[in-house]
Design an enzyme around this catalytic site. Structure first.
Site, PDB file in Angstrom:
ATOM      1  CG  HIS A 101      -1.746  -0.970   1.614  1.00 57.37           C
ATOM      2  ND1 HIS A 101      -1.379  -2.069   2.331  1.00 57.37           N
ATOM      3  CD2 HIS A 101      -3.070  -1.098   1.383  1.00 57.37           C
ATOM      4  CE1 HIS A 101      -2.442  -2.844   2.510  1.00 57.37           C
ATOM      5  NE2 HIS A 101      -3.475  -2.291   1.954  1.00 57.37           N
ATOM      6  CG  ASP A 104       1.886  -0.933   3.417  1.00 60.56           C
ATOM      7  OD1 ASP A 104       1.182  -0.605   4.378  1.00 60.56           O
ATOM      8  OD2 ASP A 104       1.524  -1.711   2.507  1.00 60.56           O
TER       9      ASP A 104
END
Ligand code: XUL
Ligand code: CO
Length: 435
Positions: A101, A104
């Site tokens: 993501h 992240d």
């Protein structure tokens, strides 16, 4: 230069089923030929950035337990260190793929322009790393559920500005996925649902979600992204109800908005369980409509009722899942992403490696069992036998006929069908020979 995080841990190698080395593969043998194809190419295993590198060990009752040198994750220096450690882990495991993501990999800047700029910067760095690595990007996605701006949904938010923020976020993540050569782009609607119907215009929200996904598909074609767009079903958690409830609901949604030939499903074991299904059920439903795209492999604790995202370790479950994948013709652009995390007490770097060693191995074991069942053909033979009547001219003619004619013929022939055994236990015993 090595970060030293995994000091003392060697590259994990295949040693065969008799090995007692806890840091060796006993079943995952990338080059082994299974049904005419290398095992690695069947499974297409991926490490999830969010669980393996961003997760700090928090649960609803307590904060961080995993103390890492890249914490706090709020600056680019630590984001880069996290990338360095990630690629060291990919090398140790021999991981063919990774998934991410935006949240992240880049520190949150609190504003759109800052987030997009930092995503661009960190994905340039990841792209550089990929030049010296054989690990590829299976998919990218946007985290549109953690920050408070998403609390009322992303594309389904009552505020048009949140829709716009979501559109800009997904665009930037699609651009980054294309830059990294990603094989797919995933949308999981973490907050696309509702907490209470009392404040929710359900029909409008679904229309907005359909429109958003259409924009995503149009943009994919505009930029020439060749990967597959995938949506990931989940029935509830974090929302009380999520619109992408399960495979069947998603397929109905995609058909309603004319997206059934453009979008496939990323199905997750734990989400299937939350929806009251088995994983193989979800896979079979998607496959029946040609929409089985990719899988998120993990396991839920069957007692807790939560999405615990544990590493898989149940051979029969995994074997039946890969049986459906193989029956559907295997993965095209999809693969097996470990949407799985170590427990919050598993604080050592060694735990992070061992969890993946086990995950890789159980998938390999499941794949081999599934392939053996396909080769043996016992289940398919039993199924063919069970439906044999429909292969006759009589059966085919009936399906092409109408209710009145079928009824008249049934009366004229004086039919009185003889019930036949479903042979369930015999088939369960059969499966147990392979797992
Ligand atoms: C959450 C979940 C996500 C998606 C990607 O349950 O599965 O991690 O896989 O957003
Ligand atoms: Co998932």
């Amino acid at each position: 230069m090595a970060t030293g995080f995994f000091d003392g841990i060697e590259r994990v190698r295949y040693e065969g089923a008799d090995s007692t080395n806890p840091m060796a593969y006993r079943h995952y043998n990338p080059d082994e030929i299974v049904l005419g194809k290398r095992m690695e190419e069947h499974l297409r295993l991926a490490v999830a950035w969010w669980h393996s590198f961003a997760y700090e060990g928090g649960d609803p009752f307590g904060g961080s337990t995993l103390v890492r040198p890249w914490h706090p994750q709020d600056n680019m220096e630590n984001a880069r260190l996290k990338v360095d450690v990630a690629f060291e882990m990919f090398e140790i495991l021999g991981t063919p793929f990774f998934c991410w993501h935006d949240a992240d990999i880049r520190p949150d800047q609190g504003d759109l322009a800052g987030n997009v700029a930092k995503l661009d910067e960190i994905t340039d760095y990841i792209a550089e790393k990929m030049e010296h690595s054989s690990t590829r990007c299976l998919w990218g996605t946007a985290n549109m559920f953690s920050h408070r701006r998403w609390m009322g949904g992303a594309s389904t938010n009552p505020d048009p500005d949140v829709f716009a923020f979501a559109a800009a976020t997904v665009k930037s993540c699609m651009d980054a996925t294309k830059k990294l050569g990603g094989a797919n782009y995933v949308l999981w609607g973490g907050r696309e649902g509702y907490e209470t119907l009392l404040n929710t215009d359900l029909g409008r929200e679904l229309d907005h979600m359909g429109r958003f996904l259409t924009m995503v598909v149009d943009y994919k074609h505009k930029i020439g992204f060749e990967g597959t767009i995938l949506v990931e079903p989940k029935p509830q958690e974090p929302s009380k109800h999520q619109y992408d409830y399960d495979a069947a609901t998603c397929i109905g949604f995609l058909r309603k908005y004319g997206l059934e030939n453009e979008v496939k499903l990323n199905l997750e074991q734990g989400h299937a369980i939350l929806a009251g299904h088995s994983f193989e059920h979800e896979l079979a439903v998607a496959a029946a409509d040609g929409m089985l795209g990719s899988i998120d492999m993990n396991r839920n604790d069957y007692q807790s009722g939560w999405d615990t995202d544990q590493f898989p370790n149940n051979t029969p479950e995994v074997a039946l899942a890969y049986y459906e994948v193989l029956r559907a013709g295997g993965f095209a652009t999809g693969g097996t992403n470990f949407d799985a995390r170590i427990r919050r007490q598993s604080i050592d770097p060694e735990d992070l490696i061992a969890s993946h060693v086990g995950g890789f191995d159980i998938c390999a074991r499941g794949l081999k069992a599934a392939a053996a069942m396909i080769e043996d053909g016992g289940l398919e033979a039993a199924r063919r036998e069970r439906y044999a009547g429909w292969e006759t001219d009589r059966g085919k003619a009936m399906l092409a006929s109408d209710l009145e004619s079928v009824a008249a013929k049934a009366l004229a022939e004086g039919i009185n069908p003889n019930p036949r055994s479903g042979r369930q236990e015999i088939l369960e015993n059969y499966v147990n020979r392979f797992v």
